[in-house]
Structures are given as C-alpha cells and as structure tokens.
Design a protein around this motif. Structure first.
Motif, PDB file in Angstrom:
ATOM      1  N   MET A 143       0.825  -1.047   0.028  1.00  0.00           N
ATOM      2  CA  MET A 143       0.152  -0.119   0.008  1.00  0.00           C
ATOM      3  C   MET A 143       0.922   1.249  -0.097  1.00  0.00           C
ATOM      4  SD  MET A 143      -3.406   0.788   2.327  1.00  0.00           S
ATOM      5  CE  MET A 143      -2.653   0.801   4.010  1.00  0.00           C
ATOM      6  N   LEU A 144       0.788   2.101  -1.067  1.00  0.00           N
ATOM      7  CA  LEU A 144       1.575   3.373  -1.094  1.00  0.00           C
ATOM      8  C   LEU A 144       0.863   4.460  -0.351  1.00  0.00           C
ATOM      9  CD1 LEU A 144       2.430   3.142  -4.741  1.00  0.00           C
ATOM     10  CD2 LEU A 144       3.852   2.295  -2.976  1.00  0.00           C
ATOM     11  N   SER A 145      -0.431   4.593  -0.578  1.00  0.00           N
ATOM     12  CA  SER A 145      -1.199   5.690   0.105  1.00  0.00           C
ATOM     13  C   SER A 145      -2.584   5.403   0.273  1.00  0.00           C
ATOM     14  CB  SER A 145      -1.023   6.757  -0.856  1.00  0.00           C
ATOM     15  OG  SER A 145      -1.747   6.481  -2.072  1.00  0.00           O
ATOM     16  N   PHE A 146      -3.505   5.969   1.251  1.00  0.00           N
ATOM     17  CA  PHE A 146      -4.792   5.788   1.064  1.00  0.00           C
ATOM     18  C   PHE A 146      -5.546   6.993   1.712  1.00  0.00           C
ATOM     19  CE2 PHE A 146      -2.935   5.080   5.332  1.00  0.00           C
ATOM     20  CZ  PHE A 146      -3.809   5.433   6.280  1.00  0.00           C
ATOM     21  N   GLY A 147      -6.685   6.989   1.253  1.00  0.00           N
ATOM     22  CA  GLY A 147      -7.427   8.189   1.597  1.00  0.00           C
ATOM     23  C   GLY A 147      -8.963   7.829   2.134  1.00  0.00           C
ATOM     24  N   SER A 148      -9.401   8.575   2.992  1.00  0.00           N
ATOM     25  CA  SER A 148     -10.873   8.131   3.562  1.00  0.00           C
ATOM     26  C   SER A 148     -11.467   9.182   3.731  1.00  0.00           C
ATOM     27  CB  SER A 148     -10.407   7.638   4.864  1.00  0.00           C
ATOM     28  OG  SER A 148     -11.514   6.985   5.505  1.00  0.00           O
ATOM     29  N   VAL A 149     -12.934   9.174   3.493  1.00  0.00           N
ATOM     30  CA  VAL A 149     -13.796  10.193   3.675  1.00  0.00           C
ATOM     31  C   VAL A 149     -14.704   9.783   4.540  1.00  0.00           C
ATOM     32  CG1 VAL A 149     -15.583  11.723   2.548  1.00  0.00           C
ATOM     33  CG2 VAL A 149     -13.545  11.225   1.317  1.00  0.00           C
ATOM     34  N   ALA A 150     -15.348  10.501   5.722  1.00  0.00           N
ATOM     35  CA  ALA A 150     -16.116  10.148   6.837  1.00  0.00           C
ATOM     36  C   ALA A 150     -17.476  10.936   6.546  1.00  0.00           C
ATOM     37  CB  ALA A 150     -15.758  10.554   8.225  1.00  0.00           C
ATOM     38  N   VAL A 151     -18.536  10.113   5.976  1.00  0.00           N
ATOM     39  CA  VAL A 151     -19.887  10.738   5.886  1.00  0.00           C
ATOM     40  C   VAL A 151     -21.018  10.115   7.085  1.00  0.00           C
ATOM     41  CG1 VAL A 151     -21.539  10.444   3.992  1.00  0.00           C
ATOM     42  CG2 VAL A 151     -19.250  10.225   3.584  1.00  0.00           C
ATOM     43  N   SER A 152     -21.635  11.219   7.494  1.00  0.00           N
ATOM     44  CA  SER A 152     -22.676  11.015   8.651  1.00  0.00           C
ATOM     45  C   SER A 152     -23.856  10.350   8.053  1.00  0.00           C
ATOM     46  CB  SER A 152     -22.829  12.287   9.205  1.00  0.00           C
ATOM     47  OG  SER A 152     -24.022  12.998   8.216  1.00  0.00           O
ATOM     48  N   ALA A 153     -24.750   9.753   8.959  1.00  0.00           N
ATOM     49  CA  ALA A 153     -25.993   8.998   8.389  1.00  0.00           C
ATOM     50  C   ALA A 153     -26.822  10.045   7.709  1.00  0.00           C
ATOM     51  CB  ALA A 153     -26.693   8.579   9.919  1.00  0.00           C
ATOM     52  N   ASP A 154     -26.678  11.313   7.784  1.00  0.00           N
ATOM     53  CA  ASP A 154     -27.477  12.246   7.129  1.00  0.00           C
ATOM     54  C   ASP A 154     -26.827  12.416   5.768  1.00  0.00           C
ATOM     55  OD1 ASP A 154     -25.728  14.086   8.061  1.00  0.00           O
ATOM     56  OD2 ASP A 154     -27.269  15.191   8.949  1.00  0.00           O
ATOM     57  N   GLY A 155     -25.565  12.041   5.403  1.00  0.00           N
ATOM     58  CA  GLY A 155     -24.943  12.331   4.178  1.00  0.00           C
ATOM     59  C   GLY A 155     -24.063  13.453   4.134  1.00  0.00           C
ATOM     60  N   ALA A 156     -23.712  14.166   5.503  1.00  0.00           N
ATOM     61  CA  ALA A 156     -22.741  15.414   5.435  1.00  0.00           C
ATOM     62  C   ALA A 156     -21.255  14.718   5.613  1.00  0.00           C
ATOM     63  CB  ALA A 156     -22.795  15.881   6.767  1.00  0.00           C
ATOM     64  N   VAL A 157     -20.370  15.226   4.812  1.00  0.00           N
ATOM     65  CA  VAL A 157     -19.079  15.019   5.048  1.00  0.00           C
ATOM     66  C   VAL A 157     -18.803  15.447   6.143  1.00  0.00           C
ATOM     67  CG1 VAL A 157     -17.011  15.079   4.059  1.00  0.00           C
ATOM     68  CG2 VAL A 157     -18.688  14.927   2.512  1.00  0.00           C
ATOM     69  N   LEU A 158     -17.817  14.561   6.948  1.00  0.00           N
ATOM     70  CA  LEU A 158     -17.504  14.940   8.474  1.00  0.00           C
ATOM     71  C   LEU A 158     -16.039  14.992   8.451  1.00  0.00           C
ATOM     72  CD1 LEU A 158     -19.333  12.119  10.532  1.00  0.00           C
ATOM     73  CD2 LEU A 158     -20.072  14.485  10.282  1.00  0.00           C
ATOM     74  N   GLY A 159     -15.212  14.615   7.604  1.00  0.00           N
ATOM     75  CA  GLY A 159     -13.964  14.914   7.381  1.00  0.00           C
ATOM     76  C   GLY A 159     -13.409  14.148   6.387  1.00  0.00           C
ATOM     77  N   GLU A 160     -11.959  14.414   6.168  1.00  0.00           N
ATOM     78  CA  GLU A 160     -11.340  13.448   5.073  1.00  0.00           C
ATOM     79  C   GLU A 160      -9.889  13.262   5.783  1.00  0.00           C
ATOM     80  OE1 GLU A 160     -10.863  16.021   1.532  1.00  0.00           O
ATOM     81  OE2 GLU A 160     -12.986  15.512   0.971  1.00  0.00           O
ATOM     82  N   PHE A 161      -9.309  12.180   5.375  1.00  0.00           N
ATOM     83  CA  PHE A 161      -7.859  11.645   5.661  1.00  0.00           C
ATOM     84  C   PHE A 161      -7.135  11.102   4.514  1.00  0.00           C
ATOM     85  CE2 PHE A 161      -4.862   8.890   7.214  1.00  0.00           C
ATOM     86  CZ  PHE A 161      -4.237   9.608   8.406  1.00  0.00           C
ATOM     87  N   GLU A 162      -5.837  11.384   4.480  1.00  0.00           N
ATOM     88  CA  GLU A 162      -5.046  11.087   3.258  1.00  0.00           C
ATOM     89  C   GLU A 162      -3.657  10.843   3.762  1.00  0.00           C
ATOM     90  OE1 GLU A 162      -3.998  12.182  -1.415  1.00  0.00           O
ATOM     91  OE2 GLU A 162      -4.453  13.732   0.058  1.00  0.00           O
ATOM     92  N   ALA A 163      -2.940   9.826   3.398  1.00  0.00           N
ATOM     93  CA  ALA A 163      -1.820   9.604   4.112  1.00  0.00           C
ATOM     94  C   ALA A 163      -0.677   8.930   2.564  1.00  0.00           C
ATOM     95  CB  ALA A 163      -1.552   8.573   5.250  1.00  0.00           C
ATOM     96  N   VAL A 164       0.501   9.299   2.716  1.00  0.00           N
ATOM     97  CA  VAL A 164       1.464   8.362   1.783  1.00  0.00           C
ATOM     98  C   VAL A 164       2.413   7.717   2.714  1.00  0.00           C
ATOM     99  CG1 VAL A 164       3.067   8.841   0.123  1.00  0.00           C
ATOM    100  CG2 VAL A 164       1.027  10.145  -0.089  1.00  0.00           C
ATOM    101  N   LEU A 165       2.498   6.595   2.337  1.00  0.00           N
ATOM    102  CA  LEU A 165       3.486   5.698   3.248  1.00  0.00           C
ATOM    103  C   LEU A 165       4.945   5.339   2.544  1.00  0.00           C
ATOM    104  CD1 LEU A 165       0.849   3.107   3.867  1.00  0.00           C
ATOM    105  CD2 LEU A 165       1.226   4.921   5.255  1.00  0.00           C
ATOM    106  N   GLU A 166       5.871   5.628   3.464  1.00  0.00           N
ATOM    107  CA  GLU A 166       7.328   5.248   3.091  1.00  0.00           C
ATOM    108  C   GLU A 166       7.206   3.658   2.789  1.00  0.00           C
ATOM    109  OE1 GLU A 166       9.742   5.976   6.592  1.00  0.00           O
ATOM    110  OE2 GLU A 166       9.754   8.041   5.877  1.00  0.00           O
ATOM    111  N   PRO A 167       7.895   3.341   1.841  1.00  0.00           N
ATOM    112  CA  PRO A 167       7.990   1.784   1.613  1.00  0.00           C
ATOM    113  C   PRO A 167       8.644   1.039   2.914  1.00  0.00           C
ATOM    114  CG  PRO A 167       9.135   3.176  -0.145  1.00  0.00           C
ATOM    115  CD  PRO A 167       8.678   4.024   0.997  1.00  0.00           C
TER     116      PRO A 167
END
Length: 173
Positions: free
Chosen positions: A1-25
């Motif tokens: 896995m080189l990198s990953f992203g995540s988006v948190a969405v509430s039960a009513d569909g609102a975006v609660l936040g985002e996360f992104e990371a790039v990993l060292e090998p």
C-alpha cells in the motif's frame, strides 16, 4: 500500500472529514512488475502516491486517531473490500495492533461493525452482477462527478459519493 484516503460521511450524508496519507516503503518490500506498470501509466497518481511519505506507524496512528475523533460508530467501507480491506487489516495489525477485522469479543474495536464492501452494496442496489460493478462502468453522477484518478483522496471522495447516492436513493441516509 503506497497511500490511502478516507472520507467520513454521517448518517444524513454530510461529509464529516477527510484523511489522506502517503506511506514510506516497508523495509524489505519488493516491487511487483504488474503494479509498477499500472503506476507508470498514471504518472500524476503515482506522484501523489509517493510524494512526502511518512513512516507507516505514524500514518496508521494518525488514521486511528482520526477515526476515533468521528462521533458515533464509524463503519469501514471500501471498493472492493476484498482488496483494500486486506491491506488495511495488515497495516493496522502490524503497526497498531488493532486489526480491521475483529470479532465482537474485542472490547476496544476501531470499527464496531463489520466493514462494508461498496462493490457488493452497488450490486445489491442495482441488480448488476458484481463483476460489472466497476468504477469505469458507473455513471458520473453516482460518484458525484468526482474523477477516479487513482489518487487516494480523489477516489475516496468518489466512493463516499457513491455510498451517499445509493443510501439517499434507498432512504437509508
């Protein structure tokens, strides 16, 4: 896995936040020729997946802290779960000691509910064969017209929109 992203969405569909990371090998990691050919055809995504990497331990701890800051009981979702879920489970187990796939007997689970496979979710909602539930076959509006660039956060945003589209359509959100 080189990198990953995540988006948190509430039960009513609102975006609660985002996360992104790039990993060292990882030490001792070997490059797969087929995977490297995939990245060679996508130079912008490859650059985003390798720029400013951080140690996996640091990235995974930040991710766990981020998930812990989300109110309620977050559910991990991936497209497809069989691919992305395995990587997350491996990295969480190795670096944090908290696997993605835990049983109900674990008192301090990162995710209290089983993960959701968005590919299977779309198949169930549309009646399509699972093999035809691919981002390249989805109408743009399902993904919120977010381009699937293979940059982790872009793809996470599109998949969050996919979840929101079908959840709203069914009245779940």
């Amino acid at each position: 896995m080189l990198s990953f992203g995540s988006v948190a969405v509430s039960a009513d569909g609102a975006v609660l936040g985002e996360f992104e990371a790039v990993l060292e090998p990882l030490d001792g990691a070997m490059r797969d020729e087929i995977t490297m050919a995939f990245w060679a055809r996508r130079p912008l995504a490859s650059a985003a997946a390798t720029e400013k990497p951080q140690p996996a331990l640091q990235a995974m701890q930040r991710f766990v802290d981020w998930v812990g800051s989300i109110e309620g009981e977050p559910v991990f979702a991936a497209h497809p779960l069989a691919l992305d879920g395995r990587w997350f489970d491996y990295f969480l187990r190795r670096f944090i000691g908290r696997p993605l796939l835990e049983g109900p007997w674990a008192a301090d689970r990162l995710f209290r509910h089983p993960p959701l496979c968005l590919m299977s979710f779309v198949a169930g909602k549309t009646g399509r064969q699972q093999g035809k539930c691919d981002v390249d076959r989805y109408p743009a509006e399902w993904l919120g017209s977010v381009a699937h660039t293979h940059r982790a956060i872009d793809d996470a945003r599109g998949y969050a929109d996919l979840l929101r589209f079908f959840s709203r359509k069914s009245g779940a959100l």
